[in-house]
Design an enzyme around this catalytic site. Sequence first.
Site, PDB file in Angstrom:
ATOM      1  CB  SER A  66       1.199  -0.561   2.708  1.00  0.00           C
ATOM      2  OG  SER A  66       0.428  -1.032   1.262  1.00  0.00           O
ATOM      3  N   GLY A  97      -1.416   1.209   0.072  1.00  0.00           N
ATOM      4  CA  GLY A  97      -0.383   2.284  -0.279  1.00  0.00           C
ATOM      5  C   GLY A  97       0.307   2.514   1.361  1.00  0.00           C
ATOM      6  N   GLY A 114       2.379   4.677   4.592  1.00  0.00           N
ATOM      7  CA  GLY A 114       2.365   5.898   5.250  1.00  0.00           C
ATOM      8  C   GLY A 114       1.012   7.247   6.040  1.00  0.00           C
ATOM      9  CB  CYS A 168      -4.487  -0.979   3.221  1.00  0.00           C
ATOM     10  SG  CYS A 168      -4.775  -2.301   4.163  1.00  0.00           S
ATOM     11  CG  LEU A 169      -2.843   5.506   1.827  1.00  0.00           C
ATOM     12  CD1 LEU A 169      -2.811   5.972   3.035  1.00  0.00           C
ATOM     13  CD2 LEU A 169      -1.495   5.648   1.015  1.00  0.00           C
ATOM     14  CD  GLN A 172      -4.738   4.268   6.499  1.00  0.00           C
ATOM     15  OE1 GLN A 172      -3.867   4.903   6.366  1.00  0.00           O
ATOM     16  NE2 GLN A 172      -4.710   2.800   6.776  1.00  0.00           N
ATOM     17  CG  ASN A 204       1.273  -3.621   6.025  1.00  0.00           C
ATOM     18  OD1 ASN A 204       1.762  -3.181   6.366  1.00  0.00           O
ATOM     19  ND2 ASN A 204       1.779  -2.877   4.111  1.00  0.00           N
ATOM     20  CE1 TYR A 231      -0.605   7.888  11.035  1.00  0.00           C
ATOM     21  CE2 TYR A 231      -0.005   6.425   9.548  1.00  0.00           C
ATOM     22  CZ  TYR A 231       0.296   7.619  10.660  1.00  0.00           C
ATOM     23  OH  TYR A 231       2.088   8.127  10.564  1.00  0.00           O
ATOM     24  CG  HIS A 257      -3.961  -6.088   2.056  1.00  0.00           C
ATOM     25  ND1 HIS A 257      -3.392  -5.502   0.899  1.00  0.00           N
ATOM     26  CD2 HIS A 257      -2.978  -5.288   2.802  1.00  0.00           C
ATOM     27  CE1 HIS A 257      -2.443  -4.286   0.966  1.00  0.00           C
ATOM     28  NE2 HIS A 257      -2.722  -4.471   2.307  1.00  0.00           N
ATOM     29  CD  GLU A 310      -4.522  -7.654  -2.226  1.00  0.00           C
ATOM     30  OE1 GLU A 310      -3.207  -7.061  -1.158  1.00  0.00           O
ATOM     31  OE2 GLU A 310      -5.314  -7.021  -1.605  1.00  0.00           O
TER      32      GLU A 310
END
Length: 388
Positions: free
Chosen positions: A46, A233, A235, A260-261, A264, A302, A305, A345, A347
């Site tokens: 990430s 991930g 970006g 996370c990603l 989104q 982390n 966005y 996260h 985990e």
Amino acid sequence: MVKGYVILEDGTVYKGKSFGAEGEALGEVVFNTSLTGYQEIITDPSYNRQAVVMTYPQIGNYGVNREDVESDRVHVEGLIVREACAYPSNFTAVMSLGEYLRQEGVVGIEKVDTRSLTRHIREAGSMKAVLYAGTKEPDVAALAKKAHEWEGLSGVDSVREVTCSEPYVFTGTPERPVPQDGKYNVVAIDYGVKSNILRMLSRAGCRVTVVPAQTTATEILAMNPHGVFLSNGPGDPSAVTYAHTTIRELIGTVPLFGICLGHQLLTIAYGGAAYKLKFGHHGGNHPIQNRTTGSVEITAQNHCYCTDMNSLSHTTVEETHVNLNDETCAGIRDRKNRVLAVQYHPEASPGPHDSAYLFREFIDMINDYISEKNKGFTECQSVRIYTK
């Protein structure tokens, strides 16, 4: 002494000393407030295209070992610390952090005023920078211009740079193998997945097959999964357009769990929007409130966005978790379509384990899905027997 410089796109310069590889690195500078876990942080995909400032003053005191990696390489573009420990003390250590960075060809700069740098990012926002390590004096103006002109993260598909090239069954590592007798067939789409997520899925009873980010919904469903995991991930989620299509076609077919990603991307697949935070959330001590239970979890985060919940008002999606630092969305759920996602996260690695229950909730969704399928099959068989 090898000199070290952090040269921001606005012309601000922080001087230090190199403790990693020599050379130049381009990245978006973000700060991480974790006290430990630097090895997991720098190997987290990430952080691709980012340089990380550790706010804790001494980093590297327990060295680097063979177990605490989250991928097959270092993904940060550079690491910035106040003081790097050159002589670690831990029975698992195989080398120092500086040796690891040099081995991986990653720039590391110490003796930087990380408090000042962190304050600058908080006030001005995350910004692009060049990290320089070398014996010669750099052309500061030229490097600041280079940082300013770099494309950065926005509008760039960073996932292509970190996803796997071929599907594989996750078996763990020689140091940390995982059981292979799980009863649930789960497909994990690799947008930059961390190894500990896959370990947690395996421990929850899943046989995990990891597939490249570009894998289509048709290809995934042909694998007859009981559930699909959408990984973390790097970006800008809006740039990963192929993922939007795949996820949109998967919603309502099998249970989905995103982190996370993945969170989104689910937002965008539902027709919603994600926006970039001023300086992101990076650390192992972020408070999250579970809207359902009212309990507060301390979480590892982390991301740069975030989901705009107003953009999902036309959907069956509800907000389940909220970040107590800034009241941003930290979790969503669509009960009708068996979709669960969080913007942090569970985990850990590094960080607390307050949110590990989310993996059990994913398994609960899978069990409901299997029961419904079996019920439909039984009813179909009954009709066939009756008509005979």
